[in-house]
Design a protein around this motif. Structure first.
Motif, PDB file in Angstrom:
ATOM      1  N   THR A 176       9.669 -18.764  25.618  1.00 26.71           N
ATOM      2  CA  THR A 176      10.313 -18.548  26.836  1.00 26.71           C
ATOM      3  C   THR A 176       9.103 -17.756  27.852  1.00 26.71           C
ATOM      4  O   THR A 176       8.235 -17.084  27.110  1.00 26.71           O
ATOM      5  CB  THR A 176      11.603 -17.392  27.031  1.00 26.71           C
ATOM      6  OG1 THR A 176      11.070 -16.186  25.997  1.00 26.71           O
ATOM      7  CG2 THR A 176      12.650 -17.959  26.159  1.00 26.71           C
ATOM      8  N   SER A 177       8.950 -17.635  28.964  1.00 24.91           N
ATOM      9  CA  SER A 177       8.300 -17.121  29.904  1.00 24.91           C
ATOM     10  C   SER A 177       8.965 -16.673  31.062  1.00 24.91           C
ATOM     11  O   SER A 177       9.982 -17.244  31.532  1.00 24.91           O
ATOM     12  CB  SER A 177       7.218 -18.079  30.277  1.00 24.91           C
ATOM     13  OG  SER A 177       6.549 -18.796  29.280  1.00 24.91           O
ATOM     14  N   VAL A 178       8.365 -15.713  31.696  1.00 26.40           N
ATOM     15  CA  VAL A 178       9.142 -15.136  33.004  1.00 26.40           C
ATOM     16  C   VAL A 178       7.838 -15.080  34.015  1.00 26.40           C
ATOM     17  O   VAL A 178       6.999 -14.344  33.722  1.00 26.40           O
ATOM     18  CB  VAL A 178       9.710 -13.714  32.677  1.00 26.40           C
ATOM     19  CG1 VAL A 178      10.285 -13.067  34.025  1.00 26.40           C
ATOM     20  CG2 VAL A 178      10.813 -13.861  31.773  1.00 26.40           C
ATOM     21  N   ALA A 179       8.165 -15.597  35.099  1.00 21.53           N
ATOM     22  CA  ALA A 179       7.368 -15.521  36.274  1.00 21.53           C
ATOM     23  C   ALA A 179       7.539 -14.400  36.914  1.00 21.53           C
ATOM     24  O   ALA A 179       8.752 -14.139  37.492  1.00 21.53           O
ATOM     25  CB  ALA A 179       7.532 -16.901  37.085  1.00 21.53           C
ATOM     26  N   ASN A 180       6.541 -13.442  37.066  1.00 25.38           N
ATOM     27  CA  ASN A 180       6.814 -12.308  37.718  1.00 25.38           C
ATOM     28  C   ASN A 180       6.818 -12.162  39.292  1.00 25.38           C
ATOM     29  O   ASN A 180       5.678 -12.879  39.747  1.00 25.38           O
ATOM     30  CB  ASN A 180       5.623 -11.016  37.252  1.00 25.38           C
ATOM     31  CG  ASN A 180       5.848  -9.972  37.764  1.00 25.38           C
ATOM     32  OD1 ASN A 180       7.009  -9.342  38.463  1.00 25.38           O
ATOM     33  ND2 ASN A 180       4.950  -9.029  37.623  1.00 25.38           N
TER      34      ASN A 180
END
Length: 492
Positions: free
Chosen positions: A351-355
């Motif tokens: 998973t990754s979260v774009a800030n």
């Protein structure tokens, strides 16, 4: 249209149990399709039970027999990326389907609500990319709903960039990083909740979703209206359109289930606004989103199906009933709580979260700064799915040390830590056990920030950018913004 039109002509009222005398293939297989590189590629459809189906592509020739319920599936071996057009041929004893101009590259599903759907025609930065775009294709799923899980959807691959501003910017920068064709499957609808994209069987895992579906099933008038709209004239009025897209489960049935298990690298998800109307909804989102991700991975049969989550950007509105204090308040029931729930997905693998804490608009829920959203998604995808050794995120909290009257915040991904305006870091708040939050005087020190305030002689906790629309200026050498965080566990 070619013989594949049989597969696309199925309507949303069709039962998912299909037994057809004619050979069909799943909806995402059309002319101009992009197949996922470097992993097995399932190809599936329907035919007469007992019929032998053969799939031929890029030198591979594989066969299988249709099962008793008239379904079949064949898995092509992993293939390297290639922009050279190839022909996909599917046949049985009676007929043949042929799809031309099929390429191999990176495939992503882009889904969510209005900010994922939002077009780029009114955004100059997005329009400027169009003449330079190459090797990008799109498949747009027609917006609809269904009471039962569907085996098909309406759409076709086109040699065009996605209409979505975020999806196009993501595809543009990803194609540059991967240097292979990029295919975007766009399936999104404004105003939709996470629950709208959730399989019904999630009622067994999420108590709140079970309550939602129980209420939905009991509302006979509501279900009758949906049925009448599906069987009635199109297009729907704006009022009816909004009514349909806000229903639970039905979008998943019609717009997501038909895509599984189409081989793709992952799903880019930009949604959360419709679940942010209350503090309860924002807090619940963590468990729902985590369970949703795990359930989708089961649907695709891929534990490594990657999820790129777009953090909700700055926005000044707060949920009713909470503390006041304005868009910079660290205690208001703002989108800060939703962002915290979104960031918790990082506890799951792949998973990754774009800030986006530095983006957004104080009063406009549909901000136009979509270019950096797509660019940051592409950076994360390049690092986390393509294996590129690049800096793809901003400073992230490592630890906080207490030293007398001040706190020292240490960050990861903080090489070249600075402020974009050369001033002291902003949006830091500190508190002691009393939970009275005070703006901190912040000073940069290497890859850390020192916090103090004369009003809090013995600080214990920090909240950074934990507000609806904080004014932030802290970035690393790659000019990527620091992620918001809080170190306390006070009740909201």
């Amino acid at each position: 249209m070619k013989t594949a039109s049989i597969a696309l002509a199925l309507t949303v009222t069709l039962s998912p149990a299909i037994s057809s005398a004619e050979l069909t293939v799943a909806s995402p297989f059309t002319d101009h399709a992009v197949l996922q590189r470097d992993m097995a590629v399932p190809v599936w459809g329907t035919a007469d039970a007992g019929n032998t189906i053969t799939v031929e592509f890029a030198g591979q020739k594989k066969s299988s027999i249709a099962t008793d319920d008239g379904t079949w599936q064949i898995e092509l071996d992993a293939m390297p990326g290639s922009a050279t057009p190839k022909t996909l041929q599917i046949s049985d004893t009676k007929s043949q389907l042929t799809f031309d101009d099929v390429v191999i590259g990176e495939v992503w599903i882009c889904s969510g609500q209005s900010n994922m759907q939002m077009g780029g025609d009114s955004i100059p930065e997005i329009k400027a990319l169009v003449p330079k775009a190459m090797n990008i294709r799109r498949f747009t799923v027609k917006q609809s709903v269904a009471f039962e899980e569907q085996d098909s959807c309406s759409g076709e691959w086109m040699e065009q960039h996605p209409a979505s501003a975020v999806a196009f910017a993501f595809a543009y920068f990803l194609q540059d990083a991967a240097d292979v064709p990029v295919g975007i499957i766009q399936t999104s609808w404004g105003s939709s909740s996470l629950e709208g994209w959730t399989p019904r069987d999630m009622t067994e895992r999420l108590p709140h979703f079970k309550e939602i579906m129980t209420t939905f099933d009991r509302d006979e008038e509501n279900r009758k209206r949906i049925t009448n709209l599906l069987n009635g004239p199109k297009p729907w009025s704006r009022k009816d359109d909004i009514f349909l897209r806000r229903q639970p489960n039905l979008l998943y049935n019609a717009m997501m289930h038909p895509l599984a298990p189409y081989a793709c690298r992952g799903i880019a998800w930009y949604q959360g606004e419709s679940n942010s109307g209350s503090l309860e909804g924002m807090l619940q989102y963590e468990a729902t989103l985590k369970g949703w991700i795990e359930r989708y991975r089961e649907e695709w049969g891929r534990d490594d199906l990657h999820f790129l989550i777009v953090m909700l950007p700055g926005f000044g509105k707060t949920a009713k009933g909470g503390p006041e204090g304005g868009p910079e308040s660290p205690i208001a029931h703002s989108w800060a709580w939703m962002r915290e729930s979104q960031l918790k997905t990082l506890e799951l693998p792949h998973t990754s979260v774009a800030n986006t804490i530095d983006l957004g608009h104080l009063t406009n829920i549909h901000p136009k700064d979509k270019l950096p959203v797509g660019e940051r998604l592409a950076l994360l995808a390049a690092r986390d799915t393509l294996g590129h050794e690049i800096e793809a995120q901003g400073p992230e909290l490592n630890r906080v040390l207490r030293s007398g009257d001040h706190l020292i915040v240490h960050f990861d991904h903080a090489q070249g830590l600075k402020t974009i305006d050369g001033k002291s870091p902003t949006a830091f708040w500190i508190a002691d056990q009393s939970a009275r939050w005070v703006k901190a005087d912040a000073t940069l020190k290497g890859q850390s920030v020192v916090l103090r305030s004369s009003e809090v002689p013995a600080p214990l906790y920090v909240r950074y950018a934990f507000a609806g629309k904080p004014k932030v200026n802290l970035v690393n050498g790659a000019n990527l913004p620091a992620l918001p965080f809080r170190t306390d566990r006070f009740e909201p």
